[in-house]
Design a protein around this motif. Structure first.
Motif, PDB file in Angstrom:
ATOM      1  N   PHE A  79       0.806  -1.220   0.000  1.00  0.00           N
ATOM      2  CA  PHE A  79       0.000   0.000   0.000  1.00  0.00           C
ATOM      3  C   PHE A  79       0.838   1.270   0.000  1.00  0.00           C
ATOM      4  O   PHE A  79       0.327   2.360   0.258  1.00  0.00           O
ATOM      5  CB  PHE A  79      -0.961  -0.017   1.193  1.00  0.00           C
ATOM      6  N   GLY A  80       2.125   1.128  -0.298  1.00  0.00           N
ATOM      7  CA  GLY A  80       2.986   2.287  -0.437  1.00  0.00           C
ATOM      8  C   GLY A  80       3.209   3.044   0.851  1.00  0.00           C
ATOM      9  O   GLY A  80       3.376   4.269   0.838  1.00  0.00           O
ATOM     10  N   LEU A  81       3.236   2.338   1.961  1.00  0.00           N
ATOM     11  CA  LEU A  81       3.416   2.974   3.262  1.00  0.00           C
ATOM     12  C   LEU A  81       4.897   3.126   3.589  1.00  0.00           C
ATOM     13  O   LEU A  81       5.748   2.430   3.046  1.00  0.00           O
ATOM     14  CB  LEU A  81       2.720   2.155   4.348  1.00  0.00           C
ATOM     15  N   GLU A  82       5.175   4.015   4.531  1.00  0.00           N
ATOM     16  CA  GLU A  82       6.548   4.299   4.912  1.00  0.00           C
ATOM     17  C   GLU A  82       6.907   3.584   6.215  1.00  0.00           C
ATOM     18  O   GLU A  82       6.189   3.691   7.213  1.00  0.00           O
ATOM     19  CB  GLU A  82       6.744   5.806   5.109  1.00  0.00           C
ATOM     20  N   GLN A  83       8.024   2.831   6.184  1.00  0.00           N
ATOM     21  CA  GLN A  83       8.499   2.196   7.408  1.00  0.00           C
ATOM     22  C   GLN A  83       8.899   3.267   8.416  1.00  0.00           C
ATOM     23  O   GLN A  83       9.463   4.291   8.065  1.00  0.00           O
ATOM     24  CB  GLN A  83       9.677   1.271   7.110  1.00  0.00           C
ATOM     25  N   ASN A  84       8.587   2.998   9.663  1.00  0.00           N
ATOM     26  CA  ASN A  84       8.833   3.882  10.811  1.00  0.00           C
ATOM     27  C   ASN A  84       7.876   5.068  10.865  1.00  0.00           C
ATOM     28  O   ASN A  84       7.804   5.747  11.894  1.00  0.00           O
ATOM     29  CB  ASN A  84      10.273   4.396  10.846  1.00  0.00           C
ATOM     30  N   THR A  85       7.136   5.286   9.790  1.00  0.00           N
ATOM     31  CA  THR A  85       6.092   6.312   9.818  1.00  0.00           C
ATOM     32  C   THR A  85       4.724   5.653   9.895  1.00  0.00           C
ATOM     33  O   THR A  85       3.925   5.956  10.782  1.00  0.00           O
ATOM     34  CB  THR A  85       6.163   7.208   8.573  1.00  0.00           C
ATOM     35  N   ASN A  86       4.455   4.745   8.955  1.00  0.00           N
ATOM     36  CA  ASN A  86       3.174   4.028   8.941  1.00  0.00           C
ATOM     37  C   ASN A  86       3.236   2.663   9.618  1.00  0.00           C
ATOM     38  O   ASN A  86       2.244   2.205  10.189  1.00  0.00           O
ATOM     39  CB  ASN A  86       2.693   3.831   7.503  1.00  0.00           C
ATOM     40  N   TYR A  87       4.361   1.988   9.509  1.00  0.00           N
ATOM     41  CA  TYR A  87       4.467   0.676  10.143  1.00  0.00           C
ATOM     42  C   TYR A  87       5.847   0.536  10.784  1.00  0.00           C
ATOM     43  O   TYR A  87       6.851   1.018  10.255  1.00  0.00           O
ATOM     44  CB  TYR A  87       4.203  -0.452   9.146  1.00  0.00           C
ATOM     45  N   SER A  88       5.869  -0.102  11.950  1.00  0.00           N
ATOM     46  CA  SER A  88       7.110  -0.171  12.718  1.00  0.00           C
ATOM     47  C   SER A  88       7.035  -1.311  13.718  1.00  0.00           C
ATOM     48  O   SER A  88       5.983  -1.932  13.906  1.00  0.00           O
ATOM     49  CB  SER A  88       7.339   1.151  13.469  1.00  0.00           C
ATOM     50  N   TYR A  89       8.154  -1.585  14.355  1.00  0.00           N
ATOM     51  CA  TYR A  89       8.169  -2.574  15.431  1.00  0.00           C
ATOM     52  C   TYR A  89       8.949  -2.013  16.611  1.00  0.00           C
ATOM     53  O   TYR A  89       9.766  -1.093  16.467  1.00  0.00           O
ATOM     54  CB  TYR A  89       8.799  -3.895  14.972  1.00  0.00           C
ATOM     55  N   VAL A  90       8.671  -2.593  17.784  1.00  0.00           N
ATOM     56  CA  VAL A  90       9.412  -2.282  18.995  1.00  0.00           C
ATOM     57  C   VAL A  90       9.947  -3.599  19.526  1.00  0.00           C
ATOM     58  O   VAL A  90       9.182  -4.552  19.715  1.00  0.00           O
ATOM     59  CB  VAL A  90       8.535  -1.601  20.062  1.00  0.00           C
ATOM     60  N   GLN A  91      11.234  -3.693  19.735  1.00  0.00           N
ATOM     61  CA  GLN A  91      11.856  -4.934  20.186  1.00  0.00           C
ATOM     62  C   GLN A  91      11.812  -5.028  21.710  1.00  0.00           C
ATOM     63  O   GLN A  91      12.104  -4.059  22.414  1.00  0.00           O
ATOM     64  CB  GLN A  91      13.298  -5.019  19.705  1.00  0.00           C
ATOM     65  N   SER A  92      11.451  -6.212  22.209  1.00  0.00           N
ATOM     66  CA  SER A  92      11.389  -6.452  23.655  1.00  0.00           C
ATOM     67  C   SER A  92      12.593  -7.277  24.083  1.00  0.00           C
ATOM     68  O   SER A  92      12.846  -8.345  23.526  1.00  0.00           O
ATOM     69  CB  SER A  92      10.103  -7.198  24.014  1.00  0.00           C
TER      70      SER A  92
END
Length: 373
Positions: A79-92
């Motif tokens: 869907f042409g989204l931007e990593q760290n803006t639209n989708y991201s992860y948090v490591q535990s």
């Protein structure tokens, strides 16, 4: 959506959608009420945000967390989204970080927040109760309200029939073993990982009732050294094929198998969650990975993300994925399988799908299964 993201037909209609206002039995099945799906307004792709909190294995565990992230990346790219803006992860790094990591994503107005792994049950329950307007999803766990015994309408619960795929891995092991001894290495002993263990043992015994099966748990999903030591002991005692369901710990199994293969010892490893053929590669063109039990968490994550973006957040539902969805199965890497093994695996797969074989998921069901052989 990309064809590979839909090739398992895992829309909401293709999985078991269970309700937010029923009661749960011992198998996690729920009855009563309406669908619980949130029919909200669709969000423009450029405005939609989704984040995931990893389990302890980390984003590069080459297994469960990595597969989940790959699904989110595929969704974002489609869907042409931007990593760290639209989708991201948090490591535990520890279980103590689960709750604050989830809460921080919610507080940042992330539209959809995934908790990856059953260990996040308590953390996501707390965050859901404190943030009733949040849209949360958890993989590998059904989270119930402990006071009402009902599902939360702001949590989507994604679960898999791991025992079915593990059964097929057991069929492969039983057909390929030369020592008549196979093994299973689990991560943290739990109801979930028991499904892998029990399904695998049932598949082995269905093919070869006389086979010996060694079982040991690491009690961690991120201790490669301990897993390698367990594998070393099993191989030294005559086991020639080991299946793991241990997350990042399982990479210790591949290390041990490759070390032995370089010394011309014929041993095999069976991967989990994704095709782990590459994890078994040594000497450039050989691999100790016999096969892998593939669990398409990536497809589930991508599809729930898309549904939520389109205003159809499946809150208050249990979405169950299995062989019939092609979300569980054996990897496409067949280089190391003997002639006829793949056909035999497909034969057992058809028997499971037809109902001729009911794969056990608990110790009690396994004992019942053995009594019927």
């Amino acid at each position: 959506m990309k064809k590979w993201l839909r090739n398992a037909t895992l829309g909401l209609a293709a999985v078991v959608a269970l309700t937010a206002c029923g009661t749960s039995d011992d198998n996690g099945d729920t009855t009563g009420g309406d669908t619980g799906t949130t029919d909200g307004e669709a969000t423009e792709a450029s405005d939609f945000t989704v984040g995931m909190v990893t389990d302890l294995g980390g984003i590069d565990d080459k297994s469960f967390n990595q597969t989940s992230w790959e699904g989110l990346v595929a969704f974002g790219e489609e869907f042409g989204l931007e990593q760290n803006t639209n989708y991201s992860y948090v490591q535990s790094e520890s279980m103590d970080e689960f709750e604050p990591n989830l809460r921080n994503l919610v507080r940042s107005d992330t539209d959809l927040v995934f908790g990856i792994g059953f260990l996040m049950e308590n953390a996501i329950r707390t965050v859901a109760e404190q943030n009733p307007d949040a849209q949360l999803a958890i993989v590998d766990m059904v989270v119930m309200n402990q006071e009402t015994d009902e599902l939360y309408d702001n949590i989507a619960n994604l679960v898999f029939k791991e025992h079915e795929g593990s059964f097929l891995a057991g069929v492969v092991a039983a057909l390929e073993t030369e020592s008549n001894q196979v093994g299973f290495i689990g991560g943290v002993e739990s109801e979930l990982i028991k499904k892998f263990e029990v399904g695998f043992k049932a598949g082995v015994k269905a093919v070869n009732p006389d086979a010996e099966i060694a079982v040991q748990y690491v009690e961690s999903f991120n201790d490669q050294v301990a897993a390698q030591q367990i594998a070393n002991t099993m191989y030294s005692q005559g086991t020639d094929i080991i299946y793991h369901a241990a997350g990042d710990s399982g990479n210790g199994l591949f290390t041990e198998a490759k070390n032995r293969a370089r010394n011309d010892e014929k041993v095999w490893a069976i991967g989990v969650d994704k095709d782990q053929y590459e994890e078994g590669v040594y000497d450039d063109d050989k691999s100790v990975t016999l096969t892998s039990m593939v669990k398409r968490v990536d497809i589930a994550v991508a599809n729930v993300s898309e549904d939520t973006m389109n205003g159809n957040f499946p809150g208050g539902q249990v979405l169950e994925y299995g062989l019939d969805d092609e979300a569980i199965g054996i990897s496409d890497s067949t280089e190391n399988l003997s002639d006829g093994v793949e056909d035999e695996v497909n034969n057992y797969r058809d028997q499971i799908l037809s109902g001729d074989i009911t794969v056990p998921a608990t110790d009690d069901e396994y004992e019942e299964f053995l009594s019927g052989l």
